[in-house]
Design an enzyme around this catalytic site. Sequence first.
Site, PDB file in Angstrom:
ATOM      1  CG  ASP A  48     123.210  22.396   8.616  1.00 42.70           C
ATOM      2  OD1 ASP A  48     123.070  24.126   8.238  1.00 42.70           O
ATOM      3  OD2 ASP A  48     123.659  21.814   9.429  1.00 42.70           O
TER       4      ASP A  48
ATOM      5  CG  ASP B 204     125.990  27.448   9.211  1.00 43.11           C
ATOM      6  OD1 ASP B 204     126.437  26.310   9.879  1.00 43.11           O
ATOM      7  OD2 ASP B 204     126.993  27.975   7.910  1.00 43.11           O
TER       8      ASP B 204
ATOM      9  CG  HIS C 127     129.279  19.464  12.459  1.00 43.20           C
ATOM     10  ND1 HIS C 127     128.178  20.114  13.014  1.00 43.20           N
ATOM     11  CD2 HIS C 127     129.845  20.456  11.160  1.00 43.20           C
ATOM     12  CE1 HIS C 127     127.820  21.091  12.479  1.00 43.20           C
ATOM     13  NE2 HIS C 127     129.081  21.202  11.869  1.00 43.20           N
ATOM     14  CG  ASP C 128     130.902  23.338  13.789  1.00 46.52           C
ATOM     15  OD1 ASP C 128     131.647  22.070  12.947  1.00 46.52           O
ATOM     16  OD2 ASP C 128     130.050  23.352  13.653  1.00 46.52           O
TER      17      ASP C 128
ATOM     18  CD  GLU D  75     126.518  27.690  14.116  1.00 45.15           C
ATOM     19  OE1 GLU D  75     127.288  26.954  14.242  1.00 45.15           O
ATOM     20  OE2 GLU D  75     126.327  27.866  12.506  1.00 45.15           O
TER      21      GLU D  75
HETATM   22  C1  NOJ Z   1     128.685  26.527  11.296  1.00 48.81           C
HETATM   23  C2  NOJ Z   1     129.353  25.491  10.916  1.00 48.81           C
HETATM   24  O1  NOJ Z   1     128.241  24.175  12.065  1.00 48.81           O
HETATM   25  C3  NOJ Z   1     129.860  24.163  10.639  1.00 48.81           C
HETATM   26  O2  NOJ Z   1     130.608  23.536  10.560  1.00 48.81           O
HETATM   27  C4  NOJ Z   1     130.923  25.706   9.095  1.00 48.81           C
HETATM   28  O3  NOJ Z   1     132.711  24.828   8.785  1.00 48.81           O
HETATM   29  C5  NOJ Z   1     130.917  26.736   9.476  1.00 48.81           C
HETATM   30  N1  NOJ Z   1     129.280  27.206   9.934  1.00 48.81           N
HETATM   31  C6  NOJ Z   1     130.914  27.394   8.214  1.00 48.81           C
HETATM   32  O4  NOJ Z   1     129.466  27.149   6.672  1.00 48.81           O
END
Ligand code: NOJ
Length: 551
Positions: free
Chosen positions: A101, A203, A319-320, A245
């Site tokens: 990541d 990210d 995970h979000d 992302e």
């Molecule tokens: C996206 C990530 O998936 C998330 O978990 C994170 O809090 C934010 N970016 C900041 O890095």
Amino acid sequence: MTEPSTRWWQTATVYQIYPRSFADSNGDGIGDIPGIISKLDYLARLGIGVIWLSPVFASPMDDNGYDISDYQAIAPEFGTLADFDRLIAEARARGIGILLDLVVNHTSDEHRWFVDARVSRTSRYRDYYVWRDPAADGGPPTDLQSTFGGPAWTLDPATGQYYLHQFSRRQPDLNWENPELRAAIYQMMNWWLARGIAGFRMDVINLIAKDVDRGITADGPKLHDYVQEMNRASFGNSEALTVGESWTATPEGALLYSGRDRNELSMVFQFEHVMAQWHETWGKWQPKPFDLVRLKSVLSRWQYALADDGWNSLFWGNHDLPRAVSKYGDDGRYRVQSAKKLAIALHFLKGTPYVYQGEELGMTNVPFTAMSQFRDIETLNMHRLHRDAGLPEADFIAGANANGRDNARTPMQWTAGPEAGFTTGTPWIEVNPNYVAINAEAALADENSVFATYRKLIALRRQLPVMVHGRYEAHLEDHQQVMAYSRVLPDARINVVANFSANTVTVTIPPAMRGTGTALVGNGAPVTTLGEELQLAPYQAFAVLVEVGAD
Ligand code: NOJ
């Protein structure tokens, strides 16, 4: 017709591991790399080709590792660099690559660059970050808000300027305008590539090229220049899988990232299908009734837009996000049926599928009842803002249980034993109480488990070129309960039908889908023939392969 050449990541399925919550080998309640290594045989059995590892780097863990204090060190709670090297080797021995990541929109405030940067305005690394003078009244330079709530600017009293942070105040944004910073990032990427990783998940890559003075935070004018430069300077000549992302990606924008002549990334994660289910004003904190027609229209738009160039990523969860079966299925009576249905509906689309840990077991959202059970920084910050605005706590908890990030972060459920077999200690976040019934041990012992369906789908992707390259054709686009589509090559067609409702539904099958073939996968009695009409059981889903030209 010549079949397009196939990249290895087009036939592979990616599995995301959130290391903190996957498997704890030393009883400290936190998952770790040796824990992951101990589960590689499980992942090999599932058949995945790649692991996307959420961050394992040194970090004060303000945002569970998305705040990195040293890009070239492993966080002690996760293990050592030697453990990491062993993970690469052991995974490779099972045909599995590791995606790291890459969090380079920001660092931790404990990164040595930021520690130096805040010493004085003339510090060596000052310009690696984004600093601005206070507004005339001494307040923040602009009213930009951070994703985690509150201003995106924090005053550094020692040097009298504000620094930008689009996430927590402990995640200062990097200044990508600075060429030396960019070179340092590429060097770090090459260091990891040389260790044998398979690529990077990037990210919030859409945020790196900000131009805050013009109010631009996402998709800044230099974004694609930077991504191309990164490609040239690091993974460009390798077979690496790279996935960026981007919460702001449109299909047109995705072609810029992943188009064949662009020399940027393999693909992006887009979130339109996720946001389509959010409340217009309150976003994810206010659940909204599920709308299948909307969901299908977003997915179809992406399928058609990237039909001939670019490449889609396919996912329900990460995970979000909330657990897939709780969000898009039924995590009660029809949990197993609807989890399989979701897998079938997604995996036949064109693109690379991503499975989030526990999704293959049909793991569900967690029913927390008190704020003290939550751990996620975003949830805790948002709660404070909602409380200060006088909104009822019970409503906030309901919203967090529906869409909050901790849903995906409760420990992986391995067994029916204490703490679901995740740890011998006390887990950093509570285990979902349903682990007694929902766990990997039970799934592996059951040939009709959700796991078995995922395993089948992952294997089919490697076997069937039409699943990888077939042209996408949407059907029944206005149907409110059923998703139906085909994937088509000159010699083969796959027809996919999925009932997204708890009702028995009778559908008229469009002529293009009618015919007899081979049942590929399903969650009910095998279906080989599609006639004019079809009755679907609650959450029934299946795929039929029709050889074109064959009787
Ligand atoms: C996206 C990530 O998936 C998330 O978990 C994170 O809090 C934010 N970016 C900041 O890095």
